[in-house]
Motif scaffolding. Structure first.
Motif, PDB file in Angstrom:
ATOM      1  N   ASN A  30       0.821  -1.214   0.000  1.00 18.54           N
ATOM      2  CA  ASN A  30       0.000   0.000   0.000  1.00 18.54           C
ATOM      3  C   ASN A  30       0.854   1.262   0.000  1.00 18.54           C
ATOM      4  OD1 ASN A  30      -2.233  -1.608  -0.064  1.00 18.54           O
ATOM      5  ND2 ASN A  30      -2.740  -1.346   2.088  1.00 18.54           N
ATOM      6  N   SER A  88      -7.262   3.682   5.011  1.00 21.28           N
ATOM      7  CA  SER A  88      -6.824   3.547   3.614  1.00 21.28           C
ATOM      8  C   SER A  88      -5.510   2.782   3.525  1.00 21.28           C
ATOM      9  CB  SER A  88      -6.662   4.926   2.966  1.00 21.28           C
ATOM     10  OG  SER A  88      -7.895   5.597   2.941  1.00 21.28           O
ATOM     11  N   LEU A  89      -4.608   3.039   4.457  1.00 16.17           N
ATOM     12  CA  LEU A  89      -3.312   2.380   4.433  1.00 16.17           C
ATOM     13  C   LEU A  89      -3.412   0.908   4.811  1.00 16.17           C
ATOM     14  CD1 LEU A  89      -0.393   3.004   3.771  1.00 16.17           C
ATOM     15  CD2 LEU A  89      -0.024   3.496   6.177  1.00 16.17           C
ATOM     16  N   GLN A  91      -5.877  -1.126   3.918  1.00 14.10           N
ATOM     17  CA  GLN A  91      -6.721  -1.860   2.965  1.00 14.10           C
ATOM     18  C   GLN A  91      -6.014  -3.130   2.496  1.00 14.10           C
ATOM     19  OE1 GLN A  91      -9.906  -1.238   1.698  1.00 14.10           O
ATOM     20  NE2 GLN A  91      -9.956   0.301   3.327  1.00 14.10           N
ATOM     21  N   SER A  94      -4.553  -2.914  -2.532  1.00 14.72           N
ATOM     22  CA  SER A  94      -3.747  -1.695  -2.686  1.00 14.72           C
ATOM     23  C   SER A  94      -4.321  -0.753  -3.744  1.00 14.72           C
ATOM     24  CB  SER A  94      -2.288  -2.040  -2.992  1.00 14.72           C
ATOM     25  OG  SER A  94      -2.194  -2.795  -4.168  1.00 14.72           O
ATOM     26  N   THR A  97      -6.204   1.780  -1.812  1.00 14.95           N
ATOM     27  CA  THR A  97      -5.265   2.723  -1.203  1.00 14.95           C
ATOM     28  C   THR A  97      -4.810   3.757  -2.236  1.00 14.95           C
ATOM     29  OG1 THR A  97      -4.497   0.992   0.294  1.00 14.95           O
ATOM     30  CG2 THR A  97      -3.098   2.942   0.071  1.00 14.95           C
TER      31      THR A  97
END
Length: 179
Positions: A30, A88-89, A91, A94, A97
């Protein structure tokens, strides 16, 4: 979200969250989607092993755009940029992200083998800038209590107009031996 990036011979090999201070999550795939994180380092002073510590964040405008997209899809909005960036990081996909428009600021060094030796934190930050890491543009070296207070007031005056949210001001001793 605090992260650690490990570069071996100039190549990003691992990225992890801070976790509990000893063990973090491997989020390398990510982190590779964040355009502001260099995947390889170039230059005359690239250490053989370099750990870069920094912060993944979401700018206010990107957060507003993300929530607008969430509303358009009738999906739940995010509460704040910090939670949106952290989620988000982490997830599993990727690609998700990559669509979240995360950014990164380097703020320090961890392990370093090879490369220059520093006596001042500002020198280490200058190396990171030379290696094309983005740094917080509000960083400044000041002297004494009056310098600290003046800087604190100046950031306080600009806080609402910064493109990202902050909790406050972080001070670091410039002399690495005193850190």
């Amino acid at each position: 979200l605090a992260i650690s990036l490990t570069y071996e011979n100039g190549l990003l090999t691992r990225g992890a969250t801070r976790g509990d201070g000893f063990t973090g999550e491997d989020v390398t795939a990510n982190l590779r989607t964040i355009k502001s994180i260099p995947l390889s380092l170039q230059g005359p002073h690239v250490p053989a092993l370099l750990e870069v510590r920094g912060e993944v964040l979401m700018q206010k405008a990107d957060f507003a755009r993300l929530n607008q997209e969430q509303r358009a899809r009738a999906e739940k909005e995010f509460a704040n940029p910090r939670n949106a960036a952290a989620g988000s990081l982490r997830q599993l996909d990727s690609k998700i992200t990559a669509r979240r428009r995360l950014t990164f600021f380097a703020y320090g060094l961890g392990v370093m083998e090879g490369g220059p030796v520093f006596t001042r934190h500002a020198e280490a930050m200058d190396l990171l800038a030379a290696l094309h890491f983005p740094l917080c543009p509000e960083r400044k070296v000041v002297q004494g209590v009056s310098g600290l207070l003046e800087y604190y007031r100046a950031i306080g005056d600009r806080r609402e107009n910064l493109p990202y949210e902050i909790d406050g001001v972080v001070y670091k001793l410039n002399a690495r031996a005193q850190q």
